[in-house]
Scaffold this motif. Structure first.
Motif, PDB file in Angstrom:
ATOM      1  N   ARG A  73       0.811  -1.210   0.000  1.00  0.00           N
ATOM      2  CA  ARG A  73       0.000   0.000   0.000  1.00  0.00           C
ATOM      3  C   ARG A  73       0.850   1.267   0.000  1.00  0.00           C
ATOM      4  O   ARG A  73       0.344   2.349  -0.260  1.00  0.00           O
ATOM      5  N   ASN A  76       1.376   2.607  -3.999  1.00  0.00           N
ATOM      6  CA  ASN A  76       0.465   3.562  -4.630  1.00  0.00           C
ATOM      7  C   ASN A  76      -0.119   4.534  -3.602  1.00  0.00           C
ATOM      8  O   ASN A  76      -1.159   5.130  -3.826  1.00  0.00           O
ATOM      9  N   MET A  78      -1.723   4.217  -0.912  1.00  0.00           N
ATOM     10  CA  MET A  78      -3.038   3.988  -0.314  1.00  0.00           C
ATOM     11  C   MET A  78      -2.961   4.185   1.194  1.00  0.00           C
ATOM     12  O   MET A  78      -3.976   4.338   1.862  1.00  0.00           O
ATOM     13  N   VAL A 106      -3.251  10.824  -6.412  1.00  0.00           N
ATOM     14  CA  VAL A 106      -4.306  10.405  -7.340  1.00  0.00           C
ATOM     15  C   VAL A 106      -3.710  10.097  -8.708  1.00  0.00           C
ATOM     16  O   VAL A 106      -4.021   9.074  -9.325  1.00  0.00           O
ATOM     17  N   ARG A 109      -1.857   6.789  -8.551  1.00  0.00           N
ATOM     18  CA  ARG A 109      -2.725   5.598  -8.568  1.00  0.00           C
ATOM     19  C   ARG A 109      -3.286   5.329  -9.955  1.00  0.00           C
ATOM     20  O   ARG A 109      -3.764   4.235 -10.239  1.00  0.00           O
ATOM     21  N   ARG A 110      -3.274   6.325 -10.817  1.00  0.00           N
ATOM     22  CA  ARG A 110      -3.745   6.079 -12.177  1.00  0.00           C
ATOM     23  C   ARG A 110      -2.707   5.286 -12.970  1.00  0.00           C
ATOM     24  O   ARG A 110      -2.998   4.731 -14.011  1.00  0.00           O
ATOM     25  N   ILE A 112      -0.770   2.957 -11.249  1.00  0.00           N
ATOM     26  CA  ILE A 112      -0.575   1.721 -10.494  1.00  0.00           C
ATOM     27  C   ILE A 112      -1.940   1.211 -10.034  1.00  0.00           C
ATOM     28  O   ILE A 112      -2.537   1.761  -9.117  1.00  0.00           O
ATOM     29  N   GLY A 113      -2.435   0.199 -10.711  1.00  0.00           N
ATOM     30  CA  GLY A 113      -3.748  -0.345 -10.350  1.00  0.00           C
ATOM     31  C   GLY A 113      -3.648  -1.247  -9.137  1.00  0.00           C
ATOM     32  O   GLY A 113      -2.569  -1.693  -8.756  1.00  0.00           O
ATOM     33  N   MET A 114      -4.810  -1.511  -8.503  1.00  0.00           N
ATOM     34  CA  MET A 114      -4.765  -2.326  -7.295  1.00  0.00           C
ATOM     35  C   MET A 114      -5.955  -3.285  -7.240  1.00  0.00           C
ATOM     36  O   MET A 114      -7.068  -2.926  -7.598  1.00  0.00           O
ATOM     37  N   GLY A 133     -12.809   3.159 -14.011  1.00  0.00           N
ATOM     38  CA  GLY A 133     -11.484   3.767 -14.004  1.00  0.00           C
ATOM     39  C   GLY A 133     -11.303   4.722 -15.176  1.00  0.00           C
ATOM     40  O   GLY A 133     -10.753   5.805 -15.033  1.00  0.00           O
ATOM     41  N   VAL A 136     -13.329   7.951 -14.328  1.00  0.00           N
ATOM     42  CA  VAL A 136     -12.762   8.877 -13.341  1.00  0.00           C
ATOM     43  C   VAL A 136     -11.437   9.455 -13.832  1.00  0.00           C
ATOM     44  O   VAL A 136     -11.052  10.530 -13.418  1.00  0.00           O
ATOM     45  N   GLN A 137     -10.758   8.742 -14.725  1.00  0.00           N
ATOM     46  CA  GLN A 137      -9.482   9.271 -15.218  1.00  0.00           C
ATOM     47  C   GLN A 137      -9.676  10.141 -16.448  1.00  0.00           C
ATOM     48  O   GLN A 137      -8.703  10.556 -17.077  1.00  0.00           O
ATOM     49  N   ALA A 183      -9.204  -2.993 -12.743  1.00  0.00           N
ATOM     50  CA  ALA A 183      -7.893  -2.386 -12.466  1.00  0.00           C
ATOM     51  C   ALA A 183      -7.080  -2.196 -13.744  1.00  0.00           C
ATOM     52  O   ALA A 183      -6.330  -1.233 -13.857  1.00  0.00           O
ATOM     53  N   PRO A 186      -7.925   0.916 -17.363  1.00  0.00           N
ATOM     54  CA  PRO A 186      -7.280   2.192 -17.722  1.00  0.00           C
ATOM     55  C   PRO A 186      -5.810   2.019 -18.107  1.00  0.00           C
ATOM     56  O   PRO A 186      -5.124   3.011 -18.258  1.00  0.00           O
TER      57      PRO A 186
END
Lengths: 274, 585
Positions: A73, A76, A78, A106, A109-110, A112-114, A133, A136-137, A183, A186
């Motif tokens: 975590r 990215n 988190m 933010v 994290r775009r 690095i997916g999780m 995804g 939101v991106q 995930a 994107p």
């Protein structure tokens, strides 16, 4: 006697699962130097330094509470969600320290997916889950992108006729593959997986393992797992964390399982504790 | 040895648990029974049932209730339910006659109650409710009551829209619709038809520009069409188009056209015809559209699905029952009751003579207040709850501030309503100059009153959204706002609606704060703007309860209470439908 048996069991597992991926020189994608993490006064990670190669599966194993999820975590950011969490040291993604004040978590994290331990699809349609995804991106949502993501997550054939139905109506294993599709839709560079199969039955788990094997063609996969056989089967590199948040050993999976450098690692992977 | 174990097995006492179970049952039934008894008396008074002759009751029982129960039993198609219903309806007749006569002989006569009424309220009403519930689970009943619900709900909606247009400027609405909403809707439609045109994303700016233009033009444009034409253009046509669009996707163009055009034509014709009969043509137009379009959509769906179409006769069955009953009563000359709660009661102004007294201005006042309160408290309440739950940090001075706000909100929920009245008087009526007893002052005061309840329930709903969903969203690279808007709020909305319903129910019944802000107990004409002085139903009812004539206490007040309850139920039903819609994916 018992030790030897389990020893040999793991050895055969490893040799039977030669991933056969290229042995070309590894490009480092994520590296940390002296990374410490505190939850209030408790130290969760202690001086972790690691270099994770691109387009490989890196498994992180270790007993409960050893900080493997915390490390994942961190990658990215988190951990920013947890107010008590404090990070010290540096963690580089393509050479950029992600804990630099300039870095927007933010935006990070775009890239690095999780995928989480418990499948957590949104209470929306399957289509909207995958498109989330992209939406939101601010990327364009097309049916092709959604289909590609579902195909890459080996879910397309099972759900292509029910894209408008709720993602929650799927079985647990399907939900987790939906989360993987979500995930990767994107197109991130790295996919982090936090014990993705621990809430699933063995059949669903093995489907996810096969899937990870395919994902690594396009993505760098870092997977935290409790299951040492799983780590041996699917990973190229293995990092072993032991109690106290220390990274004790990091090497090629085969080396770690067959010829570990530390006695405590050997004890752990042979089941003497953990 | 074996015998010993056997005796040991029997030694567990469940006495306390059983006692607790029955005491709890008694406690929960106690309040409900008392309230039911009160409501029975109120409805007897409101509808003057005490003066209904047994023949009159019997006639309508046979023409209205028996066919309804028959329809339900046919739909439920369950032997056991039929047997139970027969037993309750038949056995109840004997039981209530015997018991009631016995009680009267032993204790003495009971005021305004007779055994047919006891039979009606104790056996017939619950049994009918039960069979309706059972029938609603099956296709035929579902179709029948679905149609009936759309008829009643659409009518109520039309009336409510009509009432709101008494106060809100229809001409401004027309401009806003023509320049803002319609172009925005067209942009969305075009965007869906041609996704690569990117028109969908332009809808919002187009709508906002249009609204600004509309507000600017309102003072400039000198001439407006009549209200009737405004209602056709900017209310009826969009509703009809919406209905047509709903059907068009699944059932083709012909069905869509008929679903849109037939109710529209009927409504316009009805509106013109109403003028000839001395009815308010605008209200007739609105009601026919708001009821007609959903009914047309529903009938079209049912006919294409082809299941339970027989259920569509239910409204006709009931209407025929009322008609036949009225004919028989008229023909045979049965003494009929003269209900206080009749059309003239809800359409005329208050009066000093009980027979002429009406609740119309107070109903309009309450509806307007509630509409404003619903908007204000929803926006403020949800906004505050989102801020407190999603945006504030747990530590630092912001965290301390948040905790302070939290504690105070919990305390504010317990502040007596008179105190809020005082606040409204000082702040809104005096300081901000919203005026004494105006709709705006009343709405702001009542919104403040229910705000703590709205906030706390919205917070609970937001807190109940699993954290894993938030994590999932953040993990996708969503910002906090995107997570709140796309994941948290949709998931929390049903819970937020539930809390708001409860809070609004409290607001509609409040009297004390209205007295404090100087609302009139009695106004004789309906308010015509949000700045005019108004009364509300509870205020008017309270005023009537102090009138000297007994007819006020035993008739007019009861009718007022029934009206208040019916409006409240209608409001709650709307909110529940909204909630259930938002629960679906």
């Amino acid at each position: 006697m018992a030790t030897q048996q389990s020893d040999s069991l793991i050895t055969t597992e490893v040799s039977s699962s030669q991933t056969g991926r290229s042995a070309a020189p590894d490009e480092t994608v994520i590296s940390s130097t002296d990374l410490d993490v505190f939850y209030d006064a408790d130290k969760a990670l202690d001086d972790v330094s690691i270099e994770i190669p691109e387009h490989k599966v890196t498994a992180i194993i270790g007993p409960s509470g050893c900080g493997k999820s915390t490390f994942l975590r961190c990658i990215n950011r988190m951990n920013d969600q947890i107010p008590a969490c404090e990070v010290d040291g540096e963690l580089h993604f393509h050479g950029t320290n992600v804990y630099d004040p300039q870095v927007d978590p933010v935006a990070l994290r775009r890239k690095i997916g999780m995928v989480f331990q418990k499948p957590n699809p949104f209470p929306k349609s399957i289509y909207e889950n995958v498109a989330y995804g992209l939406r939101v991106q601010g990327k364009e949502v097309t049916d092709e992108l959604v289909e590609d993501a579902l195909r890459n997550a080996a879910l397309w054939d099972e759900v292509k006729d029910q894209l408008d139905e709720s993602g929650l109506d799927l079985s647990g294993g399907q939900q987790q593959r939906l989360c993987i599709a979500r995930a990767i839709a994107p197109d991130p560079e790295v996919v982090l997986m936090d014990e993705p199969t621990s809430a699933l039955d063995p059949v669903a788990a093995s489907k996810i393992e096969d899937l990870i094997d395919e994902l690594v063609e396009e993505y760098t996969v870092i997977i935290v797992t409790h299951n040492m056989q799983q780590a041996a089967r699917i990973s190229d590199k293995t990092a072993v964390f032991l109690t106290g948040g220390k990274l004790v050993e990091f090497d090629d999976t085969q080396t770690v399982f067959e010829n570990p450098a530390h006695d405590r690692v050997e004890d752990y992977i042979t089941g003497k504790f953990g | 040895m074996a015998t010993e174990t056997g005796t040991k097995f029997q030694a567990v006492s469940r006495l306390r648990g059983t006692v607790f179970e029955y005491v709890s049952l008694g406690a929960s039934v106690f309040g409900i029974v008392l309230l039911a008894a009160l409501l029975v008396y109120v409805s007897i008074d409101a509808f003057d049932l005490a003066n209904a002759s047994p023949q009159w009751l019997l006639t309508y029982f046979l023409t209205l209730v028996v066919p309804l129960i028959g329809f339900c039993l046919y739909s439920a198609d369950d032997r056991q339910i039929t047997r139970r219903t027969g037993l309750a309806v038949g056995g109840g007749l004997v039981v209530s006659a015997l018991v009631f006569t016995g009680v009267e002989a032993l204790v003495g006569p009971i005021d305004r109650l007779s055994w047919p009424l006891v039979y009606l309220f104790v056996f017939v009403v619950p049994t009918t409710g039960y069979t309706i519930f059972a029938a609603n689970q099956e296709t035929v009943g579902g179709v029948g009551f679905g149609l009936l619900g759309r008829l009643l709900g659409g009518t109520a909606l039309g009336l409510a829209v009509g009432v709101l247009f008494l106060v809100f400027d229809p001409q401004l609405w027309m401009l806003a619709y023509t320049f803002g909403l319609l172009p925005a809707a067209l942009a969305v439609g075009y965007g869906q038809w041609r996704p690569d045109s990117g028109m969908s994303s332009k809808a919002l700016p187009i709508g906002i520009v249009g609204l600004v233009v509309a507000v600017g033009l309102r003072q400039v444009v000198p001439m407006y069409p009549t209200d009737f034409i405004i209602y056709i253009w900017s209310v009826s046509m969009p509703i009809a188009a919406g209905g047509a669009a709903l059907v068009a996707g699944q059932r083709g163009r012909t069905a869509a056209l008929s679903v849109g055009l037939v109710p529209l034509a009927v409504a316009v014709a009805g509106g013109f015809a109403a003028a000839g009969f001395g009815l308010p043509s605008k209200t007739v137009l609105l009601v026919l559209v708001t009821a007609g379009v959903p009914v047309a959509v529903f009938i079209s769906r049912t006919l294409t699905d082809g299941e339970g179409t027989i259920g569509l006769v239910l409204p006709i069955l009931l209407a025929a029952g009322v008609l036949v009953g009225a004919l028989i009563v008229d023909f045979a000359g049965f003494p009929a009751p003269d209900p206080w709660l009749d059309p003239s009661y809800v359409t005329s102004s208050p009066s000093r003579t009980p027979v002429d007294a009406g609740l119309y201005p107070a109903i309009v006042g309450s509806v307007i207040i509630i509409a404003l309160v619903a908007v204000l408290s929803f926006v403020l309440g949800v906004g505050t709850a989102v801020f407190l739950e999603e945006y504030t940090a747990g530590s630092g001075w912001m965290g301390a501030l948040t905790r302070l706000i939290q504690v105070n909100i919990a305390n504010l929920a317990a502040v007596p309503s008179v105190v809020y009245g005082l606040l409204g008087l000082g702040l809104f009526a005096n300081f901000l100059g919203f005026g004494f007893g105006t709709a705006v002052t009343a709405a702001f005061t009542l919104s403040l009153l229910i705000l703590p309840i709205t906030i706390i329930s919205a917070q609970e709903a937001i807190r109940a959204v699993p954290d894993s969903l938030r994590q999932g969203s953040y993990g996708m690279g969503a910002t906090r706002w995107q997570t709140t808007k796309n994941v948290v709020l949709p998931e929390a909305l049903p819970g937020i609606f539930t809390g708001t319903i409860l809070a609004l129910g409290r607001a509609i019944g409040e009297t004390a704060p209205l007295i404090m802000i100087g609302a009139a107990t009695t106004v004789f004409s309906a308010p015509d703007s949000i700045w005019s002085k108004l009364s509300a139903m509870p205020m008017q009812i309270y005023a009537w309860a102090n009138f000297p004539q007994a007819e006020f206490r035993y008739g007019v007040v009861a009718a007022g209470v029934m009206t208040l309850l019916i409006v409240l139920l209608g409001m709650n039903a709307t909110a529940i439908i909204l909630r259930n819609k938002s629960e679906g994916v």
